[in-house]
Design a protein around this motif. Structure first.
Motif, mmCIF file in Angstrom:
data_model
loop_
_atom_site.group_PDB
_atom_site.id
_atom_site.type_symbol
_atom_site.label_atom_id
_atom_site.label_comp_id
_atom_site.label_asym_id
_atom_site.label_seq_id
_atom_site.Cartn_x
_atom_site.Cartn_y
_atom_site.Cartn_z
ATOM 1 N N ALA A 1 0.828 -1.200 0.000
ATOM 2 C CA ALA A 1 0.000 0.000 0.000
ATOM 3 C C ALA A 1 0.867 1.257 0.000
ATOM 4 N N ASN A 2 0.598 2.132 -0.967
ATOM 5 C CA ASN A 2 1.278 3.433 -1.079
ATOM 6 C C ASN A 2 2.801 3.289 -1.043
ATOM 7 N N MET A 3 3.305 2.305 -1.769
ATOM 8 C CA MET A 3 4.722 1.963 -1.639
ATOM 9 C C MET A 3 5.657 3.020 -2.228
ATOM 10 N N VAL A 4 5.173 3.866 -3.145
ATOM 11 C CA VAL A 4 6.073 4.858 -3.744
ATOM 12 C C VAL A 4 5.926 6.229 -3.110
ATOM 13 N N SER A 5 5.064 6.370 -2.119
ATOM 14 C CA SER A 5 4.811 7.695 -1.538
ATOM 15 C C SER A 5 6.083 8.324 -0.983
ATOM 16 N N ASP A 6 6.911 7.514 -0.341
ATOM 17 C CA ASP A 6 8.139 8.053 0.248
ATOM 18 C C ASP A 6 9.142 8.508 -0.804
ATOM 19 N N ALA B 1 2.111 13.556 -4.390
ATOM 20 C CA ALA B 1 2.770 12.870 -3.278
ATOM 21 C C ALA B 1 2.039 13.083 -1.958
ATOM 22 N N LEU B 2 1.315 14.191 -1.833
ATOM 23 C CA LEU B 2 0.567 14.424 -0.593
ATOM 24 C C LEU B 2 -0.487 13.348 -0.375
ATOM 25 N N GLY B 3 -1.092 12.867 -1.460
ATOM 26 C CA GLY B 3 -2.048 11.773 -1.351
ATOM 27 C C GLY B 3 -3.359 12.136 -0.693
ATOM 28 N N GLY C 1 -4.638 17.918 -1.646
ATOM 29 C CA GLY C 1 -3.426 17.911 -2.455
ATOM 30 C C GLY C 1 -3.696 17.538 -3.896
ATOM 31 N N LEU C 2 -4.536 16.516 -4.122
ATOM 32 C CA LEU C 2 -4.850 16.096 -5.483
ATOM 33 C C LEU C 2 -5.654 17.165 -6.217
ATOM 34 N N ALA D 1 -10.840 14.356 -7.017
ATOM 35 C CA ALA D 1 -9.885 13.820 -6.042
ATOM 36 C C ALA D 1 -10.554 12.837 -5.106
ATOM 37 N N ALA D 2 -11.778 13.153 -4.656
ATOM 38 C CA ALA D 2 -12.501 12.230 -3.771
ATOM 39 C C ALA D 2 -12.799 10.923 -4.484
ATOM 40 N N GLN D 3 -13.140 10.991 -5.763
ATOM 41 C CA GLN D 3 -13.423 9.781 -6.521
ATOM 42 C C GLN D 3 -12.177 8.910 -6.665
ATOM 43 N N LEU D 4 -11.023 9.537 -6.904
ATOM 44 C CA LEU D 4 -9.790 8.778 -7.058
ATOM 45 C C LEU D 4 -9.386 8.066 -5.770
ATOM 46 N N LEU D 5 -9.678 8.672 -4.642
ATOM 47 C CA LEU D 5 -9.269 8.096 -3.362
ATOM 48 C C LEU D 5 -10.259 7.070 -2.839
ATOM 49 N N ASP D 6 -11.443 7.013 -3.428
ATOM 50 C CA ASP D 6 -12.433 6.000 -3.047
ATOM 51 C C ASP D 6 -12.323 4.838 -4.025
ATOM 52 N N LEU D 7 -11.606 3.801 -3.640
ATOM 53 C CA LEU D 7 -11.286 2.716 -4.563
ATOM 54 C C LEU D 7 -12.409 1.700 -4.723
#
Length: 499
Positions: free
Chosen positions: A272-277, A320-322, A326-327, A481-487
């Motif tokens: 999960a979110n492995m590239v965020s860092d 990157a803020l996620g 941010g989006l 942005a809300a749609q993208l974060l709701d998987l």
């Protein structure tokens, strides 16, 4: 209108094929047909934007083969927004090209349409392999468009561009093959489900495939250290091609957002979110290096190319803020920087045409034929791209600053973004003073072509429009942005639920 979803692909596909078959037609006929086909994408994209506004995901299954077994196109708010952005940018670029730039080489209009096909396909596809296919379509077209007009500078830049992207394509294919071999699917929603349910033994290889994709998308987006090709390539391209290329880096950023939000997002279990860092430091360094490049640049188009790199770093920081804020801020800034960068590339060509043999080099040259008009347009574009009020760049940066939560990230991002803006202001101030204030001798060129000027000003006016319509646009972007974060609706495509 059940087939409206495929029209952004069919229009440029059939237009490009018809232009190839009719390559012996008179140039005015090819211009009219190509311009009409490009303009037709605008109402289609507007219609899809209205459809996507209700928040539902819409699928188009090729041959009625339902996911995950068939090839699907996926329309959500993000893809609809980018389709409209591409249609508007391409329309103005095509209008500019029809005033003579299309005469510099064969089959310009067919290649332009295939480029639009690749970009639209990348925004619409719901399948990772077909993302690779559409990437190849847009890249093959861009290779030839970059060389359009010939010349040693274009050939040198074209070779670098082609070699790097061929390497990227090879890595993309390796990453896609690795995912298919491990998980047995390439449908993005199905990949998200299978990554979440995979066994621990497969996680390292699935993560390796993800990092390969990040390298590929980072190359397309011109993220440090994979950005060195961009300023030289964009500066060497003809003006309408460079203007269209303003959205090319956004395709790479879109792929990062889509893949690492859906497949490697919050539902990806141990990955999960492995590239965020990785994204946050890459964003800050890319932004800073782009500013240094603009300060060191010796040509107007090269300066604008480095400003595109700055915009890539700024956008990547928002991704990157996620967070929803941010989006939404990143998407608003994406609209701004694509339109303004495209307009500046067209304006730079208008300025270069009035400076004689010295063109866009930042040295003293003969006076411009229209210094007041071009100077005012350049001043407005420079203020917008730097991020000063009252243009959209200011509001985009303000939204990004507000989206960063208090803490170490804010202590890093605020100085980098604000000092970077100062560096951009210095670079563009130096550029403007050399071009408009240090002219020597009488003008040597004719007045700017009216339609060319209209195309450049039309794109730059997009910054004003983004301010005037800020409330509904920001509301749409926040919903996006809300749609993208709701998987869950994306995962329901595979799990049998209603999208």
């Amino acid at each position: 209108m059940m087939h409206a979803l495929i029209l952004p692909l069919l229009f440029p596909l059939f237009a490009g094929a018809a232009l190839l078959l009719g390559h012996r037609l008179p140039l005015p006929a090819k211009r009219g047909f190509s311009l009409l086909a490009t303009l037709a994408l605008v109402p289609v994209a507007l219609w899809l934007l209205l459809l996507a506004g209700d928040g539902q995901l819409r699928l188009y299954a090729m041959g009625d083969w339902q996911p995950p077994f068939g090839i699907v196109l996926l329309l959500d708010r993000l893809s609809a927004l980018l389709l409209l952005l591409n249609a508007v940018l391409a329309s103005f670029a095509m209008l500019y090209a029809c005033r003579g730039d299309d005469e510099r080489g064969p089959n310009f209009h067919a290649l332009f349409q295939f480029q639009l096909l690749g970009i639209n396909g990348a925004f619409l596809t719901g399948d990772l392999f077909n993302l690779f296919v559409f990437f190849e379509i847009l890249l093959i077209s861009s290779y030839t468009l970059l060389l359009h007009g010939q010349g040693p500078a274009r050939v040198r830049s074209g070779i670098h561009y082609v070699v790097l992207n061929l390497l990227g394509s090879a890595l993309f294919l390796v990453g896609v093959s690795l995912l298919y071999g491990l998980l047995g699917t390439l449908n993005m929603a199905d990949l998200a489900v299978r990554v979440a349910e995979m066994d621990a033994g497969s996680a390292p290889l699935v993560a390796a495939a993800g990092y390969l994709l990040l390298i590929v998308f980072g190359l397309k987006a011109a993220i440090l250290p994979l950005h060195f090709w961009l300023p030289r390539a964009y500066a060497a391209a003809t003006a309408p091609v460079a203007a269209l290329f303003a959205i090319m880096t956004k395709v790479g950023l879109y792929a990062i957002l889509r893949v690492f939000t859906l497949i490697y997002g919050s539902e990806a279990g141990p990955l999960a979110n492995m590239v965020s860092d990785w994204l946050w430091p890459l964003a800050l360094v890319t932004l800073a290096v782009g500013v240094f490049g603009a300060l060191a640049s010796r040509g107007l188009q090269t300066t604008i190319g480095h400003l595109v790199v700055v915009s890539v770093g700024t956008l990547l920081a928002g991704l990157a803020l996620g967070s929803q804020a941010g989006l939404a801020a990143a998407l608003y800034y994406l609209l701004h920087t694509t339109l303004v960068s495209g307009g500046l590339f067209l304006l730079a060509d208008l300025i270069a045409r009035q400076r004689g043999a010295l063109g866009a080099l930042l040295v003293s040259a003969p006076a411009l034929r229209q210094p007041l008009l071009l100077g005012l347009v350049f001043f407005a574009g420079a203020i917008s791209v730097v991020g000063l009020p009252p243009f959209s760049g200011f509001f985009g940066k303000l939204m990004l600053l507000q989206a960063v939560p208090p803490g170490p990230d804010a202590l890093l991002f605020w100085p980098v973004l604000l000092v970077g803006g100062l560096g951009m202001l210095i670079a563009l101030s130096r550029t403007g003073s050399l071009i408009f204030w240090r002219a020597e001798g009488e003008p040597v060129a004719e007045r700017a072509d009216g339609l060319r000027l209209l195309a450049a000003v039309g794109l730059l006016l997009g910054s004003v429009l983004l301010v005037l319509l800020a409330r509904p646009i920001i509301a749409y972007l926040q919903a996006t942005a809300a749609q993208l974060l709701d998987l869950q609706p994306y995962l329901a495509i595979i799990r049998g639920g209603e999208a």
